[in-house]
Write an enzyme that holds these catalytic residues in place. Structure first.
Site, PDB file in Angstrom:
ATOM      1  N   HIS A 108       0.885  -1.168   0.000  1.00 54.50           N
ATOM      2  CA  HIS A 108       0.000   0.000   0.000  1.00 54.50           C
ATOM      3  C   HIS A 108       0.930   1.227   0.000  1.00 54.50           C
ATOM      4  O   HIS A 108       2.020   1.179   0.582  1.00 54.50           O
ATOM      5  CB  HIS A 108      -0.828   0.128   1.276  1.00 54.50           C
ATOM      6  N   ASP A 111       2.381   2.002   3.351  1.00 49.34           N
ATOM      7  CA  ASP A 111       3.363   1.047   3.902  1.00 49.34           C
ATOM      8  C   ASP A 111       4.770   1.498   3.526  1.00 49.34           C
ATOM      9  O   ASP A 111       5.720   1.308   4.280  1.00 49.34           O
ATOM     10  CB  ASP A 111       3.195  -0.360   3.308  1.00 49.34           C
TER      11      ASP A 111
HETATM   12  C1  XLS Z   1      -7.428  -6.803   4.634  1.00 56.25           C
HETATM   13  C2  XLS Z   1      -6.981  -7.000   3.262  1.00 56.25           C
HETATM   14  C3  XLS Z   1      -5.817  -6.122   2.835  1.00 56.25           C
HETATM   15  C4  XLS Z   1      -5.706  -6.123   1.329  1.00 56.25           C
HETATM   16  C5  XLS Z   1      -4.917  -4.990   0.769  1.00 56.25           C
HETATM   17  O1  XLS Z   1      -8.188  -7.601   5.192  1.00 56.25           O
HETATM   18  O2  XLS Z   1      -6.676  -8.341   3.088  1.00 56.25           O
HETATM   19  O3  XLS Z   1      -4.642  -6.532   3.436  1.00 56.25           O
HETATM   20  O4  XLS Z   1      -5.156  -7.309   0.877  1.00 56.25           O
HETATM   21  O5  XLS Z   1      -5.504  -3.773   1.033  1.00 56.25           O
END
Ligand code: XLS
Ligand code: NI
Ligand code: NI
Length: 443
Positions: A108, A111
């Protein structure tokens, strides 16, 4: 296998390259099943899986939970300046990807580098780190499986991003998506994910569901048009999840998302990123979600993890259930493989797993269990009567009146007459236990 890439400082000292050593090995930091060059069902394991490390769980998530703060104290988190800190984190991430032999990663925007409240400043920060990531990717050969924008953590998104009742909030979501798309394109990212964490509602008392869903579709079209205009060739993934953090999320499950994509004319550009624990939260098995995706040509990518049988939330544990994954690999292999993406470890080590080696054990186990499931599923398809048993259940549709029905040639009266003429059907077993045993025999 690529080169290990460290920054100025080595963060995972004493942990070297993880290699395939085979079943004879008792080295807990070696692969026993995952041999990236081994060909199974016409492709190497590396090609089948395109394993990816998840930036958020491995280098950001610090073990905190609603009852307590961080337990994972990261040495790459020490510097005060956000850009310097982000570079350290990226050094640690690429050191890990290369030591772990992960060919891909996912992130993201937030991140990679901390965001503040200034749109232009955030764009500048991410662009700076994109330049840094370009060098890291070039040196290591590690590639970006997908990028995404976090439109759920900041307080402005408490009522959603693209489905927020306030247009102003929606525009901030758009600004983040634009910048994350630019980053993904600049890094040669193969796909782009939308997980609508707060795209849903808490109560219908204050929600115009129809209007929110229309906004969601408009937003996705705008993002898609922008990315295509800028040369993005990959797939856009929607990642279904029924709830958490929102009480009811619009991307509930694979079937719901298929209907949404169809209704809003997004099927040509979008596919699904399916996550194991999200499937179980929706009251399905992961296998069910995979089958829905395969049947509709939408299996784009996978977020690998597992849930906890006794918990009703997204525990994001590392995968370790061989039965679940063997059955999943059967569906994936029969469906022609993962279409655009790969297998991203959207999984976190536990709060009390505090050794640097724990992150390595977790990924070794995850990669090995997928490899073992692939080999097992391929054996089942090649050597057993698994396919035949299922085909034979439908044999009555292969010829005669059953075939005519499938061809649309029979009316309701024709069907009635067949029943009246042929009496009571014979009892035919579904052979469930036989098939369950067959799977275990090949494991
Ligand atoms: C959360 C999601 C997240 C997505 C990416 O539950 O799995 O990690 O994979 O935004
Ligand atoms: Ni996920
Ligand atoms: Ni999740």
């Amino acid at each position: 296998m690529g080169n290990i890439i460290t920054g100025e400082k080595e963060f995972f000292k004493g942990l070297g390259q993880v290699k395939f050593e085979g079943l004879e090995s008792d080295n807990p930091l070696a692969f026993r099943w995952y041999d990236e060059n081994r060909v199974v069902a016409g492709k190497t394991m590396k090609e089948h899986f395109k394993f990816a490390g998840a930036y958020w769980h491995s280098f950001v998530g610090n073990g905190s939970d609603p009852f307590g703060g961080a337990t994972h104290i990261f040495p790459w988190d020490a510097k005060a300046d956000p850009i310097e800190r982000a570079k350290d984190k990226m050094d640690a991430a690429f050191e890990f990807f290369t030591k772990m032999n992960l060919p891909y990663y996912c992130f993201h925007d937030v991140d990679v580098v901390d965001y503040g409240d200034n749109v232009a400043e955030n764009e500048h920060r991410l662009q700076t780190l994109v330049e840094y990531a370009k060098e890291k990717q070039a040196k290591s050969g590690v590639k970006l499986l997908w990028g995404t924008a976090n439109l759920f953590s900041h307080k402005r998104y408490m009522n959603g991003a693209s489905t927020n009742p306030d247009f102003h909030v929606l525009t901030h979501g758009a600004a983040q998506v634009k910048c994350a798309l630019d980053a993904t394109i600049a890094l040669g990212g193969e796909n782009y994910t939308f997980w609508g964490g707060r795209e849903g509602y808490m109560t219908l008392l204050n929600t115009n569901m129809k209007r929110e869903q229309e906004h969601f579709a408009k937003f996705l079209h705008a993002a898609k048009d922008y990315a295509r205009k800028n040369g993005f060739k990959g797939s856009f993934f929607i990642e279904p999840k029924p709830a958490e953090p929102t009480k009811h999320q619009y991307d509930f499950d694979a079937a719901t998302v298929f209907g949404f994509l169809q209704k809003y004319d997004l099927l040509n550009d979008f596919s699904l990123n399916l996550e194991v624990n999200h499937a179980t939260l929706a009251g399905h098995t992961f296998q069910h979600e995979l089958q829905v995706a395969v049947d509709n040509g939408l299996l784009g990518s996978i977020d690998a993890n597992r849930g906890d049988m006794q918990n009703g939330w997204d525990t994001d544990q590392f995968p370790n259930d061989i039965n679940e994954l063997t059955e999943s690999m059967l569906i994936i292999l029969e469906g022609g493989g993962i279409k655009y993406g790969g297998v991203n470890f959207d999984a976190k080590i536990r709060r009390n797993s505090t050794d640097p080696a724990d992150l390595f054990y977790a990924h070794v186990g995850g990669m090995d269990i997928f490899a073992r499931a692939l080999i097992t599923a391929d054996n089942i398809l090649q050597k057993s009567d698994y396919k035949k048993v299922r085909e034979e259940r439908y044999a009555s549709f292969d010829s005669g009146k059953g075939k005519e029905f499938e061809e649309g040639k029979l009316s309701l009266e024709d069907l009635r007459n067949y029943a009246a003429e042929n009496g009571e059907p014979a009892t035919i077993s579904g052979k469930q236990e036989y098939l369950e045993n067959l799977i275990n025999r090949y494991i």
